[in-house]
Design a protein around this motif. Structure first.
Motif, short mmCIF file in Angstrom:
data_model
loop_
_atom_site.label_atom_id
_atom_site.label_comp_id
_atom_site.label_asym_id
_atom_site.label_seq_id
_atom_site.Cartn_x
_atom_site.Cartn_y
_atom_site.Cartn_z
N GLU A 106 -12.21 -26.99 -13.47
CA GLU A 106 -13.21 -27.43 -14.59
C GLU A 106 -14.07 -26.32 -15.00
OE1 GLU A 106 -13.05 -30.72 -11.44
OE2 GLU A 106 -12.79 -28.48 -11.36
N ASN A 107 -14.76 -25.81 -14.43
CA ASN A 107 -15.50 -24.52 -14.70
C ASN A 107 -14.92 -23.55 -15.24
OD1 ASN A 107 -18.00 -26.10 -14.20
ND2 ASN A 107 -18.17 -25.04 -12.03
N MET A 108 -14.07 -23.12 -14.69
CA MET A 108 -12.93 -21.83 -15.43
C MET A 108 -12.52 -22.35 -16.75
SD MET A 108 -11.28 -20.07 -11.94
CE MET A 108 -9.77 -21.27 -11.87
N ILE A 109 -12.11 -23.42 -16.92
CA ILE A 109 -11.47 -23.76 -18.09
C ILE A 109 -12.36 -23.70 -19.20
CG2 ILE A 109 -11.53 -26.34 -18.08
CD1 ILE A 109 -8.51 -26.31 -19.16
N ALA A 110 -13.75 -24.11 -18.77
CA ALA A 110 -14.82 -24.07 -19.96
C ALA A 110 -15.11 -22.67 -20.30
CB ALA A 110 -15.79 -24.93 -19.32
N ASP A 111 -15.00 -21.53 -19.09
CA ASP A 111 -15.28 -20.30 -19.29
C ASP A 111 -14.09 -19.83 -20.24
OD1 ASP A 111 -16.29 -17.56 -18.97
OD2 ASP A 111 -15.01 -17.36 -17.42
N PHE A 112 -12.90 -20.13 -19.98
CA PHE A 112 -11.62 -19.59 -20.71
C PHE A 112 -11.80 -19.81 -22.10
CE2 PHE A 112 -8.73 -19.66 -16.78
CZ PHE A 112 -9.49 -18.90 -16.17
N ALA A 113 -12.33 -21.09 -22.38
CA ALA A 113 -12.32 -21.65 -23.83
C ALA A 113 -13.27 -20.55 -24.61
CB ALA A 113 -12.80 -22.96 -23.96
N GLU A 114 -14.65 -20.41 -24.13
CA GLU A 114 -15.69 -19.64 -24.55
C GLU A 114 -15.09 -18.22 -24.98
OE1 GLU A 114 -19.39 -19.23 -22.82
OE2 GLU A 114 -19.52 -21.30 -22.41
N LYS A 120 -12.44 -14.64 -29.73
CA LYS A 120 -11.48 -13.56 -29.99
C LYS A 120 -10.63 -14.05 -31.15
CE LYS A 120 -13.31 -10.37 -27.33
NZ LYS A 120 -14.10 -9.51 -27.60
N LEU A 121 -10.39 -15.38 -31.42
CA LEU A 121 -9.65 -15.85 -32.39
C LEU A 121 -9.81 -15.39 -33.84
CD1 LEU A 121 -9.01 -19.44 -31.15
CD2 LEU A 121 -7.47 -17.61 -31.09
N PRO A 122 -8.86 -15.21 -34.73
CA PRO A 122 -9.22 -15.14 -36.16
C PRO A 122 -10.06 -16.23 -36.73
CG PRO A 122 -6.68 -14.78 -35.79
CD PRO A 122 -7.52 -15.32 -34.63
N ASN A 123 -10.71 -15.98 -37.83
CA ASN A 123 -11.56 -17.14 -38.29
C ASN A 123 -10.73 -18.25 -38.88
OD1 ASN A 123 -13.92 -15.58 -37.90
ND2 ASN A 123 -13.76 -14.30 -39.95
N GLN A 138 -5.85 -10.32 -22.11
CA GLN A 138 -6.97 -9.24 -22.20
C GLN A 138 -8.26 -10.08 -21.82
OE1 GLN A 138 -7.73 -7.63 -25.89
NE2 GLN A 138 -6.24 -5.92 -25.86
N GLU A 139 -8.40 -11.24 -22.12
CA GLU A 139 -9.68 -12.06 -21.75
C GLU A 139 -9.71 -12.68 -20.48
OE1 GLU A 139 -12.75 -11.82 -23.15
OE2 GLU A 139 -11.85 -10.49 -24.44
N ILE A 140 -8.53 -13.01 -19.89
CA ILE A 140 -8.23 -13.91 -18.76
C ILE A 140 -7.30 -13.37 -17.82
CG2 ILE A 140 -7.63 -16.25 -17.84
CD1 ILE A 140 -8.63 -17.21 -20.73
N VAL A 141 -5.90 -13.27 -18.19
CA VAL A 141 -4.79 -13.19 -17.19
C VAL A 141 -5.14 -11.79 -16.44
CG1 VAL A 141 -2.39 -12.85 -16.77
CG2 VAL A 141 -3.34 -14.57 -18.25
N ASP A 142 -5.13 -10.58 -17.44
CA ASP A 142 -5.57 -9.16 -16.68
C ASP A 142 -6.53 -9.13 -15.85
OD1 ASP A 142 -2.96 -8.78 -18.23
OD2 ASP A 142 -4.20 -7.49 -19.78
N GLU A 182 -8.16 -30.06 -18.29
CA GLU A 182 -7.92 -30.34 -19.52
C GLU A 182 -9.17 -30.01 -20.49
OE1 GLU A 182 -3.99 -32.40 -21.06
OE2 GLU A 182 -5.48 -33.64 -19.86
N TRP A 183 -9.22 -29.15 -21.51
CA TRP A 183 -10.38 -28.85 -22.34
C TRP A 183 -9.80 -29.07 -23.94
CZ3 TRP A 183 -11.26 -26.07 -26.74
CH2 TRP A 183 -12.64 -25.87 -27.15
N TYR A 184 -10.58 -29.89 -24.46
CA TYR A 184 -10.32 -29.97 -26.01
C TYR A 184 -11.61 -29.85 -26.82
CZ TYR A 184 -6.02 -32.56 -24.75
OH TYR A 184 -4.97 -32.91 -24.19
N ALA A 185 -11.18 -29.16 -27.92
CA ALA A 185 -12.25 -28.78 -28.95
C ALA A 185 -12.95 -30.05 -29.28
CB ALA A 185 -11.72 -27.74 -29.94
#
Length: 149
Positions: free
Chosen positions: A108-116, A121-124, A67-71, A142-145
């Motif tokens: 690089e910029n897309m992966i940061a956007d995807f992380a946000e 949308k993740l459960p708590n 929903q957030e990215i692929v579609d 790569e993006w790491y929390a």
């Protein structure tokens, strides 16, 4: 307390152009992207819960990322809002699926956007651990929390 990481792989095709770039990627071109999404959490301990034993249902993770990215981005054109003369390109007449981003659409910029997008949308009880976005077979970001605390 046992932490477990789950990873799901996603594929999408997307075109972009890099405004003001000094190489071939300044031209519209496409990639077959591969996105690896890794979440971390503790398996559910409630025997009455249908998600008992799971950190997160893979189906729920798939729904969020689709929903957030692929579609949205699959078979789309993505350009930076800094691209000059966007209105003269008449993109809506030429393309059905396009996005104008507030950033240069690099890996690089897309992966940061995807992380946000995914984090919101993740459960708590589940956290985003990392993302890996392959732009080509041999090039990825790569993006790491833990790098973004």
């Amino acid at each position: 307390m046992t932490k477990v990481r789950l990873t799901k792989e996603f594929h999408f095709e997307m075109a972009h152009a890099l405004w003001n770039y000094d190489g071939l990627c300044k031209n519209i071109h496409g990639h077959s992207y591969i996105l690896f999404v890794t979440v971390i959490g503790e398996p559910n301990k409630d025997i009455k819960n249908p998600k008992f034993g799971m950190v997160m249902d893979f189906g729920d993770l798939k729904r969020i990322v689709n929903q957030e990215i692929v579609d949205q981005l699959d078979h789309a054109l993505v350009l930076s809002e800094a691209t000059p003369n966007l209105e003269r390109l008449n993109i809506p007449q030429m393309f059905e699926r396009f996005f104008i981003t507030p950033y240069q659409p690099t890996c690089e910029n897309m992966i940061a956007d995807f992380a946000e997008r995914i984090i919101s949308k993740l459960p708590n009880e589940v956290n985003l651990h990392s993302l890996k976005l392959h732009e080509t077979a041999t090039s990825f970001a790569e993006w790491y929390a833990s790098d973004n605390l």
